[in-house]
Design a protein around this motif. Structure first.
Motif, PDB file in Angstrom:
ATOM      1  N   HIS A   9       0.854  -1.193   0.000  1.00  0.00           N
ATOM      2  CA  HIS A   9       0.000   0.000   0.000  1.00  0.00           C
ATOM      3  C   HIS A   9       0.888   1.241   0.000  1.00  0.00           C
ATOM      4  O   HIS A   9       1.902   1.278   0.702  1.00  0.00           O
ATOM      5  CB  HIS A   9      -0.909  -0.015   1.241  1.00  0.00           C
ATOM      6  CG  HIS A   9      -1.876   1.128   1.277  1.00  0.00           C
ATOM      7  ND1 HIS A   9      -3.053   1.131   0.564  1.00  0.00           N
ATOM      8  CD2 HIS A   9      -1.835   2.317   1.927  1.00  0.00           C
ATOM      9  CE1 HIS A   9      -3.692   2.255   0.793  1.00  0.00           C
ATOM     10  NE2 HIS A   9      -2.977   3.003   1.615  1.00  0.00           N
ATOM     11  N   ALA A  17      -9.201   4.188   2.244  1.00  0.00           N
ATOM     12  CA  ALA A  17      -8.418   3.127   1.598  1.00  0.00           C
ATOM     13  C   ALA A  17      -7.540   2.407   2.610  1.00  0.00           C
ATOM     14  O   ALA A  17      -7.415   1.172   2.589  1.00  0.00           O
ATOM     15  CB  ALA A  17      -7.558   3.714   0.481  1.00  0.00           C
ATOM     16  N   GLU A  18      -6.938   3.181   3.507  1.00  0.00           N
ATOM     17  CA  GLU A  18      -6.091   2.593   4.546  1.00  0.00           C
ATOM     18  C   GLU A  18      -6.910   1.733   5.502  1.00  0.00           C
ATOM     19  O   GLU A  18      -6.490   0.647   5.905  1.00  0.00           O
ATOM     20  CB  GLU A  18      -5.354   3.686   5.318  1.00  0.00           C
ATOM     21  CG  GLU A  18      -4.266   4.381   4.531  1.00  0.00           C
ATOM     22  CD  GLU A  18      -4.797   5.269   3.428  1.00  0.00           C
ATOM     23  OE1 GLU A  18      -4.222   5.272   2.335  1.00  0.00           O
ATOM     24  OE2 GLU A  18      -5.818   5.964   3.661  1.00  0.00           O
ATOM     25  N   LEU A  20      -9.597   0.172   4.782  1.00  0.00           N
ATOM     26  CA  LEU A  20      -9.978  -1.048   4.059  1.00  0.00           C
ATOM     27  C   LEU A  20      -8.878  -2.091   4.109  1.00  0.00           C
ATOM     28  O   LEU A  20      -9.130  -3.259   4.441  1.00  0.00           O
ATOM     29  CB  LEU A  20     -10.321  -0.692   2.611  1.00  0.00           C
ATOM     30  CG  LEU A  20     -10.785  -1.780   1.630  1.00  0.00           C
ATOM     31  CD1 LEU A  20      -9.668  -2.627   1.064  1.00  0.00           C
ATOM     32  CD2 LEU A  20     -11.871  -2.654   2.226  1.00  0.00           C
ATOM     33  N   ASP A 103      -3.284  -2.107  -3.848  1.00  0.00           N
ATOM     34  CA  ASP A 103      -4.390  -1.203  -4.158  1.00  0.00           C
ATOM     35  C   ASP A 103      -3.849   0.176  -4.519  1.00  0.00           C
ATOM     36  O   ASP A 103      -2.676   0.465  -4.338  1.00  0.00           O
ATOM     37  CB  ASP A 103      -5.372  -1.118  -2.987  1.00  0.00           C
ATOM     38  CG  ASP A 103      -4.774  -0.450  -1.757  1.00  0.00           C
ATOM     39  OD1 ASP A 103      -3.608  -0.730  -1.433  1.00  0.00           O
ATOM     40  OD2 ASP A 103      -5.471   0.351  -1.113  1.00  0.00           O
ATOM     41  N   ILE A 104      -4.709   1.009  -5.048  1.00  0.00           N
ATOM     42  CA  ILE A 104      -4.460   2.411  -5.414  1.00  0.00           C
ATOM     43  C   ILE A 104      -3.553   2.535  -6.645  1.00  0.00           C
ATOM     44  O   ILE A 104      -3.932   3.163  -7.631  1.00  0.00           O
ATOM     45  CB  ILE A 104      -3.886   3.232  -4.233  1.00  0.00           C
ATOM     46  CG1 ILE A 104      -4.910   3.267  -3.085  1.00  0.00           C
ATOM     47  CG2 ILE A 104      -3.557   4.651  -4.683  1.00  0.00           C
ATOM     48  CD1 ILE A 104      -4.479   4.131  -1.905  1.00  0.00           C
ATOM     49  N   TYR A 122      -7.154  -4.220  -5.611  1.00  0.00           N
ATOM     50  CA  TYR A 122      -8.401  -3.610  -5.140  1.00  0.00           C
ATOM     51  C   TYR A 122      -8.470  -2.195  -5.694  1.00  0.00           C
ATOM     52  O   TYR A 122      -7.662  -1.333  -5.330  1.00  0.00           O
ATOM     53  CB  TYR A 122      -8.440  -3.584  -3.607  1.00  0.00           C
ATOM     54  CG  TYR A 122      -9.828  -3.348  -3.040  1.00  0.00           C
ATOM     55  CD1 TYR A 122     -10.606  -4.420  -2.600  1.00  0.00           C
ATOM     56  CD2 TYR A 122     -10.358  -2.074  -2.957  1.00  0.00           C
ATOM     57  CE1 TYR A 122     -11.871  -4.225  -2.095  1.00  0.00           C
ATOM     58  CE2 TYR A 122     -11.633  -1.866  -2.452  1.00  0.00           C
ATOM     59  CZ  TYR A 122     -12.384  -2.936  -2.034  1.00  0.00           C
ATOM     60  OH  TYR A 122     -13.659  -2.736  -1.531  1.00  0.00           O
ATOM     61  N   CYS A 123      -9.419  -1.961  -6.560  1.00  0.00           N
ATOM     62  CA  CYS A 123      -9.583  -0.651  -7.194  1.00  0.00           C
ATOM     63  C   CYS A 123     -10.614   0.163  -6.407  1.00  0.00           C
ATOM     64  O   CYS A 123     -11.819  -0.061  -6.540  1.00  0.00           O
ATOM     65  CB  CYS A 123     -10.023  -0.815  -8.649  1.00  0.00           C
ATOM     66  SG  CYS A 123     -10.268   0.749  -9.520  1.00  0.00           S
ATOM     67  N   HIS A 124     -10.123   1.088  -5.600  1.00  0.00           N
ATOM     68  CA  HIS A 124     -11.036   1.978  -4.880  1.00  0.00           C
ATOM     69  C   HIS A 124     -11.741   2.916  -5.863  1.00  0.00           C
ATOM     70  O   HIS A 124     -12.914   3.253  -5.674  1.00  0.00           O
ATOM     71  CB  HIS A 124     -10.270   2.812  -3.851  1.00  0.00           C
ATOM     72  CG  HIS A 124      -9.500   1.995  -2.869  1.00  0.00           C
ATOM     73  ND1 HIS A 124     -10.089   1.450  -1.739  1.00  0.00           N
ATOM     74  CD2 HIS A 124      -8.202   1.618  -2.835  1.00  0.00           C
ATOM     75  CE1 HIS A 124      -9.165   0.786  -1.058  1.00  0.00           C
ATOM     76  NE2 HIS A 124      -8.021   0.870  -1.700  1.00  0.00           N
ATOM     77  N   ASP A 127      -7.476   5.795 -10.809  1.00  0.00           N
ATOM     78  CA  ASP A 127      -6.598   6.906 -10.420  1.00  0.00           C
ATOM     79  C   ASP A 127      -6.699   8.075 -11.388  1.00  0.00           C
ATOM     80  O   ASP A 127      -6.664   9.237 -10.982  1.00  0.00           O
ATOM     81  CB  ASP A 127      -5.154   6.416 -10.335  1.00  0.00           C
ATOM     82  CG  ASP A 127      -4.183   7.532  -9.989  1.00  0.00           C
ATOM     83  OD1 ASP A 127      -4.268   8.065  -8.872  1.00  0.00           O
ATOM     84  OD2 ASP A 127      -3.358   7.892 -10.849  1.00  0.00           O
ATOM     85  N   ASN A 162     -15.150  -1.605  -4.695  1.00  0.00           N
ATOM     86  CA  ASN A 162     -15.830  -1.410  -3.415  1.00  0.00           C
ATOM     87  C   ASN A 162     -17.333  -1.197  -3.511  1.00  0.00           C
ATOM     88  O   ASN A 162     -18.008  -1.120  -2.484  1.00  0.00           O
ATOM     89  CB  ASN A 162     -15.204  -0.226  -2.665  1.00  0.00           C
ATOM     90  CG  ASN A 162     -15.103   1.018  -3.527  1.00  0.00           C
ATOM     91  OD1 ASN A 162     -15.843   1.179  -4.495  1.00  0.00           O
ATOM     92  ND2 ASN A 162     -14.179   1.893  -3.184  1.00  0.00           N
ATOM     93  N   HIS A 314     -16.798   7.008  -3.774  1.00  0.00           N
ATOM     94  CA  HIS A 314     -16.669   5.666  -4.341  1.00  0.00           C
ATOM     95  C   HIS A 314     -17.416   4.638  -3.499  1.00  0.00           C
ATOM     96  O   HIS A 314     -18.069   3.748  -4.022  1.00  0.00           O
ATOM     97  CB  HIS A 314     -15.190   5.298  -4.438  1.00  0.00           C
ATOM     98  CG  HIS A 314     -14.336   6.461  -4.810  1.00  0.00           C
ATOM     99  ND1 HIS A 314     -13.048   6.634  -4.360  1.00  0.00           N
ATOM    100  CD2 HIS A 314     -14.598   7.538  -5.582  1.00  0.00           C
ATOM    101  CE1 HIS A 314     -12.545   7.752  -4.857  1.00  0.00           C
ATOM    102  NE2 HIS A 314     -13.462   8.316  -5.591  1.00  0.00           N
TER     103      HIS A 314
END
Length: 406
Positions: A9, A17-18, A20, A103-104, A122-124, A127, A162, A314
């Motif tokens: 991460h 996000a964190e 999650l 992720d991210i 994992y696509c929050h 970007d 998500n 999101h």
């Protein structure tokens, strides 16, 4: 069989996000898996407690790479940091993961082909859609990054999103990706929310509150896209919809994630304070910077209603935290909250205007029984659809079903 899972991460700070990835790690540990974290930045004064209390090992690499170049090229620097971290994992780390969860930033994924390691991405949110529009020069700068994001995202073995909202945006954005992402709704670590807090509003805010006070709470980072100003303008308009007696007991607490390295956080915090004075509600609004986990939990326990102001969010983990805490939620009627909040049943979904928000706020203040019933219905909906057990089981099933590369 238990698996050795490594989470990669970018910045293990404080945010949705964190939260999650931390909760995902805790969920997998509870299922018997071994978890390690690698991150490119970890400030012990600005992070979740679980990342520093030994719940799992955290390794920081690449922090020497700058976050930006002369105030520009944030995305490029983030990509370089994550690619460097991926090479560190493959070439220098003693960790030998069976599975990578990242992720991210997807640019690091192809590096893991060298280790023949399966990857969950994992696509929050894409970007490229988070980047603010700019000049033609910026468009030229973003074009290769956007292309790289698409092809590297496609290279993941499993892609998760998500919410249904994010999945639809994903499909519209990454048109060349044939895989349909699976939805893994975030949850919250409910064990933490069961704790008793020994704090007080006076200790946290430095102010005295009457026993019959009505508290609206906003929890969001100090970023303009979170539209926290809406809470302040709606509060100002609320005064015209209430009796003097009801208005006297109303307060708004803004608890915002605040990182002194982020100029926008500094500027928006000061801007909001100035706006509270402009709208003549400065004696009704309390501002907090990055409250501790315990303080945040106490505020959720003590507030009467959560205001969730971002548009096209999101997913939004804070409404779930409020629902579990049996609090009514007033949120904007688009994005992730449409999938979590049921209008008129667990809270209110409103237009992103002070008129719409203040009308819903007035309903809650005028009849506390309505507010409490909305909160109880929210807790029931959380247990049925967004419980940590459901999140844990769904994620574990995904992990268990991934077969190793031959």
């Amino acid at each position: 069989m238990p698996k050795n899972i490594l989470f990669l991460h970018p910045d293990l700070g404080i945010g949705g996000a964190e939260r999650l990835v931390v909760d995902a790690a805790l969920a997998l540990i509870a299922k018997g898996h071994v978890v390690n974290f690698v991150t490119t930045h970890h400030d012990l004064s600005h992070c979740f407690e679980e990342t520093k209390n030994g719940s799992f090992p955290v390794t920081v690499v690449g922090d020497w790479i700058p976050r930006n170049i002369f105030g520009k090229f944030y995305a490029l620097c983030a990509y370089l940091k994550m690619i460097y971290a991926a090479f560190y994992i493959i070439c220098f780390s003693s960790i030998q993961p069976d599975l990578i969860f990242c992720d991210i930033v997807s640019a690091c994924i192809p590096v893991f082909w060298l280790s023949r390691c399966r990857v969950i991405y994992y696509c929050h949110f894409p970007d490229q859609l988070l980047s603010k529009p700019g000049s033609k020069l910026k468009s030229l700068y973003r074009a290769p990054l956007n292309w790289l994001e698409e092809i590297t995202t496609a290279s993941a073995d499993i892609i998760l999103v998500n919410s249904e909202f994010t999945r639809n945006v994903f499909k519209d954005t990454f048109k060349s990706i044939q895989k349909t992402p699976a939805i893994l709704y975030p949850s919250i670590n409910t064990d933490f929310f069961k704790r008793d807090c020994s704090s007080s509003l006076k200790d946290i805010l430095g102010g005295d509150f009457e026993p019959d006070r009505f508290i609206f709470l906003s929890i969001n980072r100090y970023e303009r896209k979170k539209n926290i100003l809406l809470a302040i303008t709606a509060l100002s308009l609320l005064k015209t919809k209430l009796s003097e007696k009801d208005w006297d007991r109303v307060y708004l607490i803004i608890a915002g994630g605040y990182d002194s390295r982020v100029i926008e956080n500094l500027e928006y915090y000061e801007e909001l304070k100035e706006k509270s004075i402009k709208y003549e509600v400065q004696n009704k609004v309390y501002f907090l910077k990055s409250p501790s986990d315990d303080d945040k939990l106490y505020l959720l326990q003590q507030c009467d209603c959560l205001l969730y102001t971002p548009s096209n969010e999101h997913f939004g983990i804070v409404p779930l935290e409020a629902m579990y805490s049996q609090k009514a939620v007033i949120a904007v009627n688009n994005g992730g909250p449409v999938e979590t909040v049921v209008d008129g049943e667990t809270g209110f979904l409103c237009e992103a205007s002070e008129e719409s928000f203040s009308s819903a706020m007035a309903v809650c203040v005028k009849d506390i029984n309505v507010t409490r019933s909305l909160g109880m219905a929210g807790r029931k909906r959380f247990e049925e659809k967004f419980s940590f057990a459901a999140f844990q089981n769904n994620l574990n099933e995904i992990v268990e079903n991934i077969t190793p590369l031959e």
